[in-house]
Design a protein around this motif. Sequence first.
Motif, PDB file in Angstrom:
ATOM      1  N   TYR A 128       0.812  -1.207   0.000  1.00 44.98           N
ATOM      2  CA  TYR A 128       0.000   0.000   0.000  1.00 44.98           C
ATOM      3  C   TYR A 128       0.853   1.268   0.000  1.00 44.98           C
ATOM      4  CZ  TYR A 128      -3.513  -3.336   1.675  1.00 44.98           C
ATOM      5  OH  TYR A 128      -4.352  -4.410   1.809  1.00 44.98           O
ATOM      6  N   ASN A 129       0.258   2.333  -0.549  1.00 41.57           N
ATOM      7  CA  ASN A 129       0.694   3.690  -0.262  1.00 41.57           C
ATOM      8  C   ASN A 129      -0.127   4.209   0.919  1.00 41.57           C
ATOM      9  OD1 ASN A 129       2.461   3.870  -2.534  1.00 41.57           O
ATOM     10  ND2 ASN A 129       0.721   4.390  -3.847  1.00 41.57           N
ATOM     11  N   THR A 186      -4.126  22.470  -1.367  1.00 43.45           N
ATOM     12  CA  THR A 186      -4.125  21.214  -0.626  1.00 43.45           C
ATOM     13  C   THR A 186      -2.692  20.712  -0.452  1.00 43.45           C
ATOM     14  OG1 THR A 186      -6.312  20.583  -1.416  1.00 43.45           O
ATOM     15  CG2 THR A 186      -4.879  18.804  -0.659  1.00 43.45           C
ATOM     16  N   ILE A 187      -2.368  20.286   0.757  1.00 43.89           N
ATOM     17  CA  ILE A 187      -1.056  19.699   1.037  1.00 43.89           C
ATOM     18  C   ILE A 187      -1.251  18.210   1.264  1.00 43.89           C
ATOM     19  CG2 ILE A 187       0.968  19.696   2.540  1.00 43.89           C
ATOM     20  CD1 ILE A 187       0.347  22.608   3.232  1.00 43.89           C
ATOM     21  N   LEU A 188      -0.533  17.397   0.494  1.00 41.08           N
ATOM     22  CA  LEU A 188      -0.580  15.937   0.605  1.00 41.08           C
ATOM     23  C   LEU A 188       0.758  15.409   1.075  1.00 41.08           C
ATOM     24  CD1 LEU A 188      -2.271  14.980  -2.811  1.00 41.08           C
ATOM     25  CD2 LEU A 188      -3.383  15.112  -0.576  1.00 41.08           C
ATOM     26  N   VAL A 189       0.715  14.274   1.742  1.00 43.12           N
ATOM     27  CA  VAL A 189       1.940  13.532   2.011  1.00 43.12           C
ATOM     28  C   VAL A 189       1.741  12.116   1.479  1.00 43.12           C
ATOM     29  CG1 VAL A 189       1.250  12.817   4.347  1.00 43.12           C
ATOM     30  CG2 VAL A 189       3.676  12.848   3.728  1.00 43.12           C
ATOM     31  N   GLY A 190       2.730  11.614   0.760  1.00 43.54           N
ATOM     32  CA  GLY A 190       2.688  10.262   0.225  1.00 43.54           C
ATOM     33  C   GLY A 190       3.812   9.427   0.802  1.00 43.54           C
ATOM     34  N   HIS A 191       3.455   8.385   1.547  1.00 46.10           N
ATOM     35  CA  HIS A 191       4.441   7.401   2.004  1.00 46.10           C
ATOM     36  C   HIS A 191       4.311   6.207   1.055  1.00 46.10           C
ATOM     37  CE1 HIS A 191       5.218   9.797   5.531  1.00 46.10           C
ATOM     38  NE2 HIS A 191       3.928   9.815   5.799  1.00 46.10           N
TER      39      HIS A 191
END
Length: 367
Positions: A128-129, A186-191
């Motif tokens: 998963y992300n 919009t601020i996103l974070v992707g792990h």
Amino acid sequence: GKIVLTSSPRLSCREPQAFERLATEETVEQLRQRQHELDQSWRQQVGTLGGGNALHRIEEAGAVAVLSSRWSGGWGVNKVFSAGTESAVAIDVSCEDYGLLTRLAENGQAPRLRINAEAAVTDERPMYNVIGEIRGTELPNEYVLLGAHLDSWHAASGATDNGTGTIMMLEAMRILKKAYPNPKRTILVGHWGGEELGLVGSRAFAEDHTDIVDGIQAAFNQDNGTWRIDYLQAQGFLGAGEFLARWIAQVPEEISSHIELDLPGPQETGGSDHMSFICNSAPSFRLQSHYPDYRQYTWHTNRDTYDKVVFDDLKNNAVLAATMAYLAANDDDRVPRTHSVLPPGRNGSARSWAACSTPPRSYSGSR
């Protein structure tokens, strides 16, 4: 029925810096020449077995195990990747022990090894992300993206590749949520999952969410080690330099004074998840800390462990990421996507803009 040594041995397992500091120039040159000749001879032997197919042929001939030693150039440090065999046991051996085994074998002293190895082929498991969001209030369909990856190689615990990046971006989002809960964009974070298998998670995200990719104002990725962020290039985006320079100028000096800007930059040819967005012409940049130390000692090695983390520097880096995200999200203007002419490659040939490729959605390998 034999155990086969498959790597060219090192004549010395001292780190190169020690020779540079303490040995004479004659000694350094002599060692370099002898190692070059040994490596060349080893490559010729491997070539007689089919080069890239050598391990397959060794395995077909009945080898019970193959030993390798991918020394990383530092004290007690080896790089460890996947096996190149299907049934023969594949083991990485320390530089010193591998050299000892090579000398014993070459001298006809018939060394014997006892290997206890267990392995099992498992079914495919989902990967998963993990995505986090602080929704924009004025331009919710434009995005600032912070990124790091979750997976690591198995030789150690993956502390600096990429536990530190994950911690840094989690902390940056915590800071933003507390200090700037209503951003303009919009601020996103992707792990990202599956980075070590070929940027799989971030490439899949980019393929599945073209609307987000089209709306990216700026993306910032971190994927190498600890130490303070000291290098930021514009990755070949011609108009991005103005924005990066303006944003960095507003970062506290105790953080920004360590950073070298490279504008518009030569663009990397691979490496990490920022490339999944660059290939789509989305402005994506790498917050890079000191690379030589990371490359030599912790990148994909048996020494990438928790004790290598420098938490004071991670705090510095988290504040930098949060500040850059805030400034990018609040900027009145949009970062342009104009491409620069990239400098020639190593062989002098012209370079093209990074191209996207289709991410694999499943993997059924048995190694």
